[in-house]
Design a protein around this motif. Structure first.
Motif, PDB file in Angstrom:
ATOM      1  N   THR A 267     -20.655 -33.335 -39.181  1.00 12.13           N
ATOM      2  CA  THR A 267     -20.652 -31.988 -39.756  1.00 12.13           C
ATOM      3  C   THR A 267     -22.035 -31.337 -39.676  1.00 12.13           C
ATOM      4  O   THR A 267     -22.131 -30.121 -39.655  1.00 12.13           O
ATOM      5  CB  THR A 267     -20.230 -32.024 -41.235  1.00 12.13           C
ATOM      6  N   VAL A 268     -23.088 -32.174 -39.607  1.00  9.66           N
ATOM      7  CA  VAL A 268     -24.442 -31.625 -39.638  1.00  9.66           C
ATOM      8  C   VAL A 268     -24.719 -30.743 -38.418  1.00  9.66           C
ATOM      9  O   VAL A 268     -25.517 -29.815 -38.493  1.00  9.66           O
ATOM     10  CB  VAL A 268     -25.466 -32.776 -39.745  1.00  9.66           C
TER      11      VAL A 268
ATOM     12  N   ALA B 226     -23.197 -28.441 -37.374  1.00 14.08           N
ATOM     13  CA  ALA B 226     -22.903 -27.024 -37.639  1.00 14.08           C
ATOM     14  C   ALA B 226     -24.210 -26.238 -37.684  1.00 14.08           C
ATOM     15  O   ALA B 226     -24.237 -25.045 -37.386  1.00 14.08           O
ATOM     16  CB  ALA B 226     -22.156 -26.878 -38.961  1.00 14.08           C
TER      17      ALA B 226
ATOM     18  N   THR C 116     -15.902 -28.708 -37.793  1.00 16.04           N
ATOM     19  CA  THR C 116     -15.240 -28.391 -39.058  1.00 16.04           C
ATOM     20  C   THR C 116     -16.126 -27.669 -40.070  1.00 16.04           C
ATOM     21  O   THR C 116     -15.673 -26.732 -40.714  1.00 16.04           O
ATOM     22  CB  THR C 116     -14.679 -29.673 -39.701  1.00 16.04           C
ATOM     23  N   ALA C 117     -17.388 -28.104 -40.220  1.00 22.60           N
ATOM     24  CA  ALA C 117     -18.246 -27.455 -41.218  1.00 22.60           C
ATOM     25  C   ALA C 117     -18.464 -25.988 -40.831  1.00 22.60           C
ATOM     26  O   ALA C 117     -18.492 -25.092 -41.683  1.00 22.60           O
ATOM     27  CB  ALA C 117     -19.576 -28.183 -41.336  1.00 22.60           C
TER      28      ALA C 117
ATOM     29  N   MET D 278     -15.417 -24.115 -41.706  1.00 23.88           N
ATOM     30  CA  MET D 278     -15.342 -23.970 -43.156  1.00 23.88           C
ATOM     31  C   MET D 278     -16.178 -22.760 -43.592  1.00 23.88           C
ATOM     32  O   MET D 278     -15.784 -21.968 -44.444  1.00 23.88           O
ATOM     33  CB  MET D 278     -15.863 -25.257 -43.767  1.00 23.88           C
ATOM     34  N   ARG D 279     -17.347 -22.616 -42.956  1.00 23.93           N
ATOM     35  CA  ARG D 279     -18.202 -21.485 -43.272  1.00 23.93           C
ATOM     36  C   ARG D 279     -17.529 -20.180 -42.838  1.00 23.93           C
ATOM     37  O   ARG D 279     -17.622 -19.164 -43.510  1.00 23.93           O
ATOM     38  CB  ARG D 279     -19.545 -21.669 -42.554  1.00 23.93           C
TER      39      ARG D 279
ATOM     40  N   PHE E 247     -10.967 -25.557 -48.017  1.00 25.64           N
ATOM     41  CA  PHE E 247     -11.693 -26.767 -48.393  1.00 25.64           C
ATOM     42  C   PHE E 247     -10.739 -27.954 -48.482  1.00 25.64           C
ATOM     43  O   PHE E 247     -11.034 -29.049 -47.974  1.00 25.64           O
ATOM     44  CB  PHE E 247     -12.392 -26.562 -49.742  1.00 25.64           C
TER      45      PHE E 247
ATOM     46  N   VAL F 275      -9.860 -29.134 -44.957  1.00 30.76           N
ATOM     47  CA  VAL F 275     -10.962 -29.836 -44.297  1.00 30.76           C
ATOM     48  C   VAL F 275     -11.172 -31.219 -44.931  1.00 30.76           C
ATOM     49  O   VAL F 275     -11.306 -32.229 -44.239  1.00 30.76           O
ATOM     50  CB  VAL F 275     -12.259 -28.995 -44.381  1.00 30.76           C
ATOM     51  N   ALA F 276     -11.141 -31.240 -46.281  1.00 30.01           N
ATOM     52  CA  ALA F 276     -11.329 -32.525 -46.967  1.00 30.01           C
ATOM     53  C   ALA F 276     -10.215 -33.494 -46.584  1.00 30.01           C
ATOM     54  O   ALA F 276     -10.470 -34.662 -46.277  1.00 30.01           O
ATOM     55  CB  ALA F 276     -11.348 -32.307 -48.482  1.00 30.01           C
TER      56      ALA F 276
ATOM     57  N   PHE G 235     -10.799 -35.038 -43.266  1.00 26.43           N
ATOM     58  CA  PHE G 235     -11.768 -36.133 -43.240  1.00 26.43           C
ATOM     59  C   PHE G 235     -11.208 -37.390 -43.887  1.00 26.43           C
ATOM     60  O   PHE G 235     -11.507 -38.503 -43.448  1.00 26.43           O
ATOM     61  CB  PHE G 235     -13.084 -35.708 -43.905  1.00 26.43           C
TER      62      PHE G 235
ATOM     63  N   VAL H 241     -15.246 -37.277 -48.259  1.00 27.61           N
ATOM     64  CA  VAL H 241     -15.602 -35.915 -47.857  1.00 27.61           C
ATOM     65  C   VAL H 241     -17.092 -35.848 -47.538  1.00 27.61           C
ATOM     66  O   VAL H 241     -17.918 -36.297 -48.323  1.00 27.61           O
ATOM     67  CB  VAL H 241     -15.268 -34.921 -48.981  1.00 27.61           C
TER      68      VAL H 241
ATOM     69  N   LEU I   1     -22.004 -32.326 -46.664  1.00 29.46           N
ATOM     70  CA  LEU I   1     -22.220 -30.942 -46.259  1.00 29.46           C
ATOM     71  C   LEU I   1     -21.015 -30.068 -46.601  1.00 29.46           C
ATOM     72  O   LEU I   1     -21.174 -28.927 -47.059  1.00 29.46           O
ATOM     73  CB  LEU I   1     -22.506 -30.872 -44.753  1.00 29.46           C
ATOM     74  N   ILE I   2     -19.799 -30.609 -46.399  1.00 28.46           N
ATOM     75  CA  ILE I   2     -18.589 -29.840 -46.710  1.00 28.46           C
ATOM     76  C   ILE I   2     -18.564 -29.498 -48.197  1.00 28.46           C
ATOM     77  O   ILE I   2     -18.270 -28.369 -48.597  1.00 28.46           O
ATOM     78  CB  ILE I   2     -17.329 -30.656 -46.334  1.00 28.46           C
TER      79      ILE I   2
ATOM     80  N   LEU J  87     -21.180 -26.782 -48.865  1.00 28.57           N
ATOM     81  CA  LEU J  87     -20.727 -25.468 -48.406  1.00 28.57           C
ATOM     82  C   LEU J  87     -19.698 -24.906 -49.371  1.00 28.57           C
ATOM     83  O   LEU J  87     -19.759 -23.733 -49.751  1.00 28.57           O
ATOM     84  CB  LEU J  87     -20.095 -25.589 -47.008  1.00 28.57           C
TER      85      LEU J  87
ATOM     86  N   TYR K 126     -20.331 -21.451 -51.456  1.00 32.42           N
ATOM     87  CA  TYR K 126     -19.531 -20.249 -51.240  1.00 32.42           C
ATOM     88  C   TYR K 126     -18.633 -19.951 -52.425  1.00 32.42           C
ATOM     89  O   TYR K 126     -18.381 -18.795 -52.754  1.00 32.42           O
ATOM     90  CB  TYR K 126     -18.705 -20.389 -49.950  1.00 32.42           C
TER      91      TYR K 126
ATOM     92  N   ILE L 249     -28.783 -25.751 -44.374  1.00 35.08           N
ATOM     93  CA  ILE L 249     -27.623 -25.039 -43.858  1.00 35.08           C
ATOM     94  C   ILE L 249     -27.098 -24.025 -44.874  1.00 35.08           C
ATOM     95  O   ILE L 249     -26.497 -23.028 -44.498  1.00 35.08           O
ATOM     96  CB  ILE L 249     -26.536 -26.060 -43.428  1.00 35.08           C
TER      97      ILE L 249
END
Lengths: 232, 324
Positions: A174-175, A177, A184-185, A188-189, A203, A206-207, A210, B115, B118-119, B122, B126, B218
């Motif tokens: 994810t980093v 991103a 995915t990250a 998500m943004r 969210f 995405v969770a 993973f 999880v 970073l997720i 974010l 947000y 980020i």
């Protein structure tokens, strides 16, 4: 929900995550094995080389490594792992995306190689000294004792730590991103910025993705390590 | 015990000659690598004084580096304290006799271990920005802290549980036999022992948290990596900025790692961790390394990994005496 998955392109994003993880795992395994060999070699200089790599990389944040791959390795040093032109001479339309993807793979591989090295070393460390002594005393030569006695046990001992590195790697993809790989990250943004009302389900999806990726991996690792554990 | 002792015989004359040759090859390889890198750097004019002189002016430090370092450490410090508190609660809940409590804690732990940090960051960032619960200036900091705390409390909860599980069963039995209730036994006998023994692991976890706080880059949290980018554009010194920031991270984390080793060796000397208590050597990190990638390493250079399953846990324990 289906509509959100399609609009946010979550499936391609997870496909990209898997690709990132597989490529980085392959390169990290190669690089990590080489460094582990350096660290295990009976030669001081090689040990020091391997040890300093591991110390430096393990204490640096992955974010820094990945961002530096993009801004320093490519931006400043001009190392460009993707080509601007296709073989037939026309411009490569995927230049930016494949450049970022490959820079991301480089960063992830550099970082996780240090952990692969430690995983392999811990595998070797699970072998009791008596095994090597026994192998020598029954007259096996050095290559024979490595092949028949030491390495098979070392690989089995390294399964759990290597599996854990792989799980961490999947999550750490994810980093990238941060350098504009549409995984995915990043998606998500996108959801948060363009469909803020759907942040919660986004969210959750995405969770869930993973969990689906890492849970079976974890089960597989513990299953394998139990089945292949060296009974002592 | 180093791997070399298992892998190699004591060298004879021929092996010593071979080692000397390998040493020469190693030195040459290292020099060649250094040469290639230096050549590239000079070629790209990265080593000119103009690119590095900002390091000597105070403003780069007072405007970027020191505030960045402060923000990195602040987020890490808050996160480690919160994770520890939450982890204690989670561990108590996961070991409780009340089934629903146990289930809830298990789901929390398994979910946040799966999880990516970073997720979670974010999402928090947000979520707060969209709903405007908090002053918007605080959102990045809260995002970083929530992300780090959710993940690390789950990991530390497993560390505590593993620590309790590896205590000799006599501890629990003795507590029950003098008439304490199971929860009293946990509170006043088991968990305190596990906590003392996990100090080194806890310090190593601070390294993980410090590194992961860089993810704040980020979500626009002004930590060190952000400082590096700002210096890069302000001073035209991208490469030097990242090198310096990496050096700061390495120094801080290396120091923390050494501190963990020191605490561990002091505990060994005092023999606090006798009797199979989580000797930091066997202390296992929950899903291990589920941690953003850090494998814990103790003084002897062994790696702690997830040993959720009994088989490999036993293997680790057996390995322990041999190592020392």
């Amino acid at each position: 929900m289906i509509d959100l998955i399609e609009q946010a392109q979550l499936l391609p994003a997870f496909f990209l995550t898997i690709q990132l993880a597989l490529w980085s795992a392959a390169f990290a395994l190669i690089l990590g094995t080489v460094i582990a060999i350096l660290r295990l070699a009976p030669v001081g200089v090689l040990n020091a080389l391997g040890a300093s790599y591991v110390t430096l990389v393990r204490n640096t944040p992955l974010t820094l490594i990945v961002v530096a791959c993009s801004l320093v390795l490519w931006g400043q040093l001009g190392i460009e792992p993707a080509s601007r032109r296709l073989p037939d001479g026309s411009g490569n339309p995927d230049f930016i995306s494949s450049l970022n993807f490959r820079l991301g793979v480089i960063g992830l591989s550099i970082y996780h190689a240090a952990f692969v090295c430690e995983a392999i070393r811990s595998g070797v460390n699970t072998i009791p000294l008596g095994q090597a002594e026994a192998a020598r005393s029954i007259g096996l030569t050095f290559p024979q004792s490595l092949r028949e006695v030491i390495l098979p046990q070392a690989f089995r001992g390294a399964i759990t730590p290597l599996g854990n590195v792989l799980i961490a790697l999947v999550k750490n993809t994810t980093v990238v991103a941060a350098i504009g790989v549409f995984e995915t990250a990043y998606r998500m943004r996108w959801i948060a910025e363009f469909r803020p009302a759907d942040l919660m389900p986004g969210f959750a999806l995405v969770a869930l993705g993973f969990v689906i990726l890492t849970l079976p991996l974890g089960l597989l690792v513990s299953h394998l390590s139990q089945r292949l554990a060296v009974k002592r | 015990m180093s791997g070399a002792a298992v892998l190699f015989d004591a060298p004879g004359p021929r092996a010593r000659r071979l080692h000397r040759i390998l040493t020469a090859v190693g030195v040459l390889l290292a020099l060649a690598l250094a040469w290639v890198i230096l050549d590239r750097l000079i070629d790209r004019e990265q080593l000119t004084a103009a690119r590095w002189d900002w390091l000597l002016t105070g403003t780069a430090w007072t405007n970027y580096l020191l505030p960045g370092l402060f923000d990195t450490l602040r987020a890490a410090a808050i996160a480690i304290v919160l994770s520890m508190v939450l982890a204690l609660g989670l561990a108590m809940a996961r070991m409780s006799e009340v089934a629903p409590l146990r289930w809830a804690a298990s789901i929390f732990v398994e979910f946040f271990r799966a999880v990516p940090v970073l997720i979670m960051m974010l999402f928090t960032f947000y979520f707060l920005s969209i709903n405007q619960f908090t002053p918007s200036g605080l959102n990045p900091l809260i995002g970083v802290i929530v992300g780090l705390t959710a993940y690390n409390s789950a990991v530390l909860c497993e560390v505590i549980r593993n620590g309790v599980a590896s205590l000799p069963s006599g501890q629990r039995e003795a507590g029950l036999s003098i008439g304490l209730s199971p929860s009293q036994v946990r509170r006043s006998i088991l968990v305190p022992q596990a906590l003392t023994a996990m100090m080194p692991t806890l310090i190593s976890q601070v390294v993980v948290i410090t590194k992961d706080s860089a993810l704040g880059y980020i979500i626009l949290y002004p930590e060190l990596v952000t400082s590096a980018r700002r210096i890069g554009s302000a001073e035209g010194a991208t490469l030097p900025a990242y090198v310096v920031v990496a050096a700061i991270f390495i120094l801080v984390n290396y120091g923390l790692g050494k501190l963990a080793e020191f605490v561990e060796s002091r505990q060994r000397r005092r023999n606090r961790s006798a009797g199979g208590v989580v000797q930091a050597g066997t202390a296992t990190l929950g899903a291990g390394v589920v941690d953003g990638g850090q494998l814990m390493q103790d003084a002897a250079g062994r790696v702690h990994t997830n040993v959720g399953d009994a088989a490999s846990e036993a293997a680790h324990r057996r390995r322990e005496p041999r190592d020392d």
